[in-house]
Scaffold this active site. Structure first.
Site, short mmCIF file in Angstrom:
data_model
loop_
_atom_site.label_atom_id
_atom_site.label_comp_id
_atom_site.label_asym_id
_atom_site.label_seq_id
_atom_site.Cartn_x
_atom_site.Cartn_y
_atom_site.Cartn_z
N GLU A 1 29.62 6.48 5.33
CA GLU A 1 30.05 4.31 5.21
C GLU A 1 29.30 4.48 3.93
O GLU A 1 28.80 2.40 4.01
CB GLU A 1 28.98 4.56 5.83
CG GLU A 1 27.45 4.83 6.23
CD GLU A 1 26.56 4.58 7.25
OE1 GLU A 1 25.69 6.25 7.79
OE2 GLU A 1 25.97 3.79 7.55
N THR B 1 13.95 3.03 1.88
CA THR B 1 13.90 4.17 2.97
C THR B 1 15.90 4.30 2.20
O THR B 1 16.66 4.75 3.37
CB THR B 1 14.40 3.90 4.06
OG1 THR B 1 14.76 2.44 4.59
CG2 THR B 1 12.86 4.03 4.49
N ASP C 1 0.53 -1.26 0.24
CA ASP C 1 0.06 0.17 0.09
C ASP C 1 0.98 1.53 0.25
O ASP C 1 1.82 1.18 0.83
CB ASP C 1 -1.12 0.57 1.52
CG ASP C 1 -1.82 1.25 1.74
OD1 ASP C 1 -1.16 2.26 0.93
OD2 ASP C 1 -2.70 1.06 2.57
N SER D 1 16.45 -0.96 15.14
CA SER D 1 17.37 0.16 14.53
C SER D 1 16.51 1.60 15.33
O SER D 1 16.83 2.58 15.65
CB SER D 1 18.08 0.92 12.81
OG SER D 1 16.61 0.69 12.69
N ASN E 1 16.85 8.84 2.21
CA ASN E 1 18.62 8.26 3.00
C ASN E 1 19.66 8.90 3.05
O ASN E 1 19.92 8.36 2.10
CB ASN E 1 18.04 7.24 3.92
CG ASN E 1 19.51 7.27 5.25
OD1 ASN E 1 19.64 8.35 5.57
ND2 ASN E 1 19.00 5.97 6.02
N LYS F 1 9.04 11.16 15.36
CA LYS F 1 8.63 9.99 16.69
C LYS F 1 9.67 11.01 17.31
O LYS F 1 9.45 11.40 18.34
CB LYS F 1 8.73 9.15 15.98
CG LYS F 1 7.91 8.36 15.49
CD LYS F 1 7.78 6.63 15.43
CE LYS F 1 6.60 6.19 14.58
NZ LYS F 1 6.86 4.70 14.48
N HIS G 1 18.61 13.28 12.70
CA HIS G 1 19.21 12.35 11.89
C HIS G 1 17.59 12.17 10.78
O HIS G 1 16.65 12.00 12.18
CB HIS G 1 19.77 11.13 12.47
CG HIS G 1 20.67 10.57 11.02
ND1 HIS G 1 21.11 10.90 10.31
CD2 HIS G 1 20.01 9.16 11.52
CE1 HIS G 1 21.00 9.52 9.72
NE2 HIS G 1 20.43 8.31 10.22
N CYS H 1 26.42 6.70 10.35
CA CYS H 1 25.20 7.73 10.22
C CYS H 1 26.46 9.60 10.87
O CYS H 1 26.51 10.27 10.81
CB CYS H 1 24.06 8.28 9.89
SG CYS H 1 23.59 7.01 8.95
N SER I 1 24.41 4.39 13.37
CA SER I 1 24.18 2.79 13.94
C SER I 1 25.13 2.55 14.64
O SER I 1 26.18 2.76 14.03
CB SER I 1 23.52 1.66 13.18
OG SER I 1 22.52 2.66 12.43
N1 CAA Z 1 -0.90 3.24 5.80
C1 CAA Z 1 -0.45 3.95 6.12
N2 CAA Z 1 0.44 3.73 7.26
C2 CAA Z 1 1.27 2.42 7.20
C3 CAA Z 1 0.55 1.74 6.76
C4 CAA Z 1 -0.90 2.08 5.75
N3 CAA Z 1 -0.77 1.26 4.74
N4 CAA Z 1 1.38 0.35 6.48
C5 CAA Z 1 1.73 0.38 7.89
N5 CAA Z 1 2.12 1.44 8.00
C6 CAA Z 1 2.79 2.27 9.37
C7 CAA Z 1 3.55 0.98 10.62
O1 CAA Z 1 2.38 1.66 11.15
C8 CAA Z 1 4.76 2.04 10.43
O2 CAA Z 1 4.04 2.87 11.23
P1 CAA Z 1 4.66 3.15 12.81
O3 CAA Z 1 5.72 2.43 12.76
O4 CAA Z 1 3.91 4.26 13.05
O5 CAA Z 1 4.12 2.49 13.25
C9 CAA Z 1 5.19 2.07 9.25
O6 CAA Z 1 4.30 2.31 8.23
C10 CAA Z 1 6.40 1.51 9.36
O7 CAA Z 1 5.31 -0.06 8.92
P2 CAA Z 1 6.86 -1.24 9.40
O8 CAA Z 1 7.14 -1.03 10.77
O9 CAA Z 1 5.58 -2.48 9.56
O10 CAA Z 1 7.51 -1.38 8.31
P3 CAA Z 1 9.04 -1.88 7.93
O11 CAA Z 1 9.12 -3.55 9.27
O12 CAA Z 1 8.21 -2.89 6.80
O13 CAA Z 1 9.97 -1.35 7.38
C11 CAA Z 1 12.30 -0.03 8.79
C12 CAA Z 1 10.12 -0.52 8.35
C13 CAA Z 1 11.94 -1.15 9.49
C14 CAA Z 1 11.95 1.24 8.94
C15 CAA Z 1 12.49 -0.55 7.50
O14 CAA Z 1 11.68 0.69 6.17
C16 CAA Z 1 13.81 -0.20 7.45
O15 CAA Z 1 14.39 -1.52 7.78
N6 CAA Z 1 14.87 0.88 7.42
C17 CAA Z 1 16.25 0.79 7.41
C18 CAA Z 1 16.99 1.38 8.54
C19 CAA Z 1 16.13 2.82 8.99
O16 CAA Z 1 16.23 3.15 8.47
N7 CAA Z 1 16.53 2.44 10.79
C20 CAA Z 1 16.29 4.34 11.07
C21 CAA Z 1 16.96 4.42 13.08
S1 CAA Z 1 18.47 3.40 11.79
C22 CAA Z 1 19.40 5.31 11.62
O17 CAA Z 1 18.50 6.37 11.23
C23 CAA Z 1 20.59 4.82 11.32
C24 CAA Z 1 20.38 5.31 9.35
O18 CAA Z 1 20.60 5.91 8.44
C25 CAA Z 1 20.05 3.76 8.68
#
Ligand code: CAA
Length: 386
Positions: free
Chosen positions: A80, A153, A30, A202, A273, A243, A234, A112, A306
């Site tokens: 990185e 991302t 979606d 993370s 990113n 958040k 960041h 980062c 990270s």
């Molecule tokens: N409509 C609206 N929102 C929806 C939706 C829909 N149909 N379906 C899902 N969502 C929302 C979820 O509720 C969730 O929001 P909340 O966290 O507020 O509940 C959001 O969309 C994401 O959904 P999921 O958590 O289910 O998504 P996911 O598990 O598939 O992946 C992620 C999300 C973990 C961030 C993934 O993209 C990822 O691993 N990204 C890379 C890691 C990252 O960026 N980490 C950030 C912190 S680490 C850091 O900052 C260093 C760096 O740069 C990497």
């Protein structure tokens, strides 16, 4: 008291992007998950002739406009997604930019966070050498892999800034709330082109690190949440920073207003990113997209890398800063990009340089002034476009 800080700031991103709605449809997800759940709209993708060196050199060229390159006595490059285990990528950039042989060049790494480390190390150096200038470059290509949860991302970008005793944009305050902890939330072993990530973990650690950094910063500075007019976080994806801001406000018993952060998101929402660069692209976005005069206002900054190292610090926007922004250049760059479809995105993503020493020429795509033209005898070849 002598002031030190950012004299000039610019960023660069690749000339191609993918619309995340198209990615969502292709992956059977979606689109609201990406646009609302993650807060991202477009993702910068790199063509075969763009890498962290060309991103860095293109951003630095713009940051150095009007500055004598011979004044730069140190270049710190944070990344990185480096290209060599030994040689600092800044040396290629130094060569492309024609900087002085007396300029010290070194590469910094801590996910980062390394761009923030470059800022703080550069400021310490300038305070000891106020007649010198430091060029800090944060340059990255975020790669998680096709069909992974991290795929929406990804992104890329480089931010460059010149630190000096003539800070036309921002000065920084001395208090720094730092938090270091050994966690495996995101890492990339030398043998892997893509990051290993425990995504949910993370995001949890990012928020915990923010709390720890804030407490330490507050103890040192005595400042309250409301003493900060705007915040730059960041930006792995926009919802993460929203958040974080909500968490910090709640911790301090305050309400959040979107005004405090929204303008810092505008550019990263369009490029995704950019790891080490994202905090500084957020700063450019804040300064260039805020109509109101931010002179003398305090901004709170949160850097997270990270692994992890994180830091909360603050800066004061300088009077007259608007005259020194590169708003038109940045907006034109973002608006003139080419939209790729899924086929080009996947072919750019899977493109690999030969690893056997053979001579390989890369045909030109749309890039900035500098491009990667090929590889020969294991040596990357760059060219400056006429
Ligand atoms: N409509 C609206 N929102 C929806 C939706 C829909 N149909 N379906 C899902 N969502 C929302 C979820 O509720 C969730 O929001 P909340 O966290 O507020 O509940 C959001 O969309 C994401 O959904 P999921 O958590 O289910 O998504 P996911 O598990 O598939 O992946 C992620 C999300 C973990 C961030 C993934 O993209 C990822 O691993 N990204 C890379 C890691 C990252 O960026 N980490 C950030 C912190 S680490 C850091 O900052 C260093 C760096 O740069 C990497």
């Amino acid at each position: 008291m002598k002031k030190y800080g950012i004299e000039s700031l610019s960023f660069y991103t690749s000339r191609y992007y993918l619309d995340l709605i198209e990615l969502a449809v292709a992956r059977g997800i979606d689109p609201d998950k990406y646009t609302t759940g993650l807060g991202q709209h477009l993702m910068a993708v790199v063509p075969p002739d763009e890498d962290v060196v060309t991103l860095a050199a293109n951003s630095a060229k713009s940051a150095l406009a009007g500055i004598d390159p011979n004044e730069i006595s140190m270049m710190l490059v944070a990344t990185e997604s480096g290209i060599d285990q030994s040689k600092a990528l800044g040396i290629w950039v130094h060569n492309l930019l024609g900087l002085s042989p007396q300029c010290r060049v070194v590469e910094l790494k801590q996910a980062c966070y390394a761009g923030c480390a470059g800022l703080q190390l550069g400021l310490s150096y300038i305070s000891q050498n106020p007649h010198k200038k430091v060029l800090v470059i944060a340059t990255d290509i975020a790669r998680y892999g096709l069909h992974t949860p991290g795929e929406p991302t990804q992104g890329c970008g480089a931010a460059s800034f010149v630190l000096s005793a003539n800070p036309k944009l921002v000065t920084f305050e001395p208090e720094q709330g730092i938090f270091t902890s050994h966690v495996m939330d995101f890492w990339r072993p030398n043998y892997s082109d893509t990051a290993f990530v425990d995504g949910k973990f993370s995001t949890k650690i990012y928020l915990e690190a923010l709390e720890q950094c804030w407490k330490s910063y507050q103890e040192q500075s005595g400042r309250k949440f409301e003493d900060h007019y705007r915040f730059c976080y960041h930006l792995p994806f926009i919802r993460m920073a929203q958040k974080a801001h909500e968490r910090l406000a709640r911790l301090n018993g305050k309400e959040t207003t979107p005004d405090a952060v929204e303008n810092s998101f505008i550019y990263s929402r369009q490029l995704g990113n950019s790891y080490t660069a994202s905090l500084f692209i957020g700063l450019a976005s804040l300064l260039e997209n805020t109509q109101e005069d931010l002179s003398q206002k305090r901004v709170g900054f949160f850097s997270y890398g990270s692994g992890c190292v994180a830091e909360f610090f603050s800066g004061i926007i300088q009077p007259g800063y608007k005259e020194h922004l590169k708003t038109d250049y940045h907006r034109a760059m973002l608006e003139s990009r080419t939209r790729t479809g899924m086929a080009d995105y996947e072919s750019f993503f899977t493109h690999k340089l030969p690893q056997d020493g053979s001579h390989y020429v890369i045909s030109p795509y749309n890039t900035g002034l500098y491009r990667l033209s090929g590889i020969k005898n294991h040596e990357r070849l760059y060219e400056t476009k006429p």
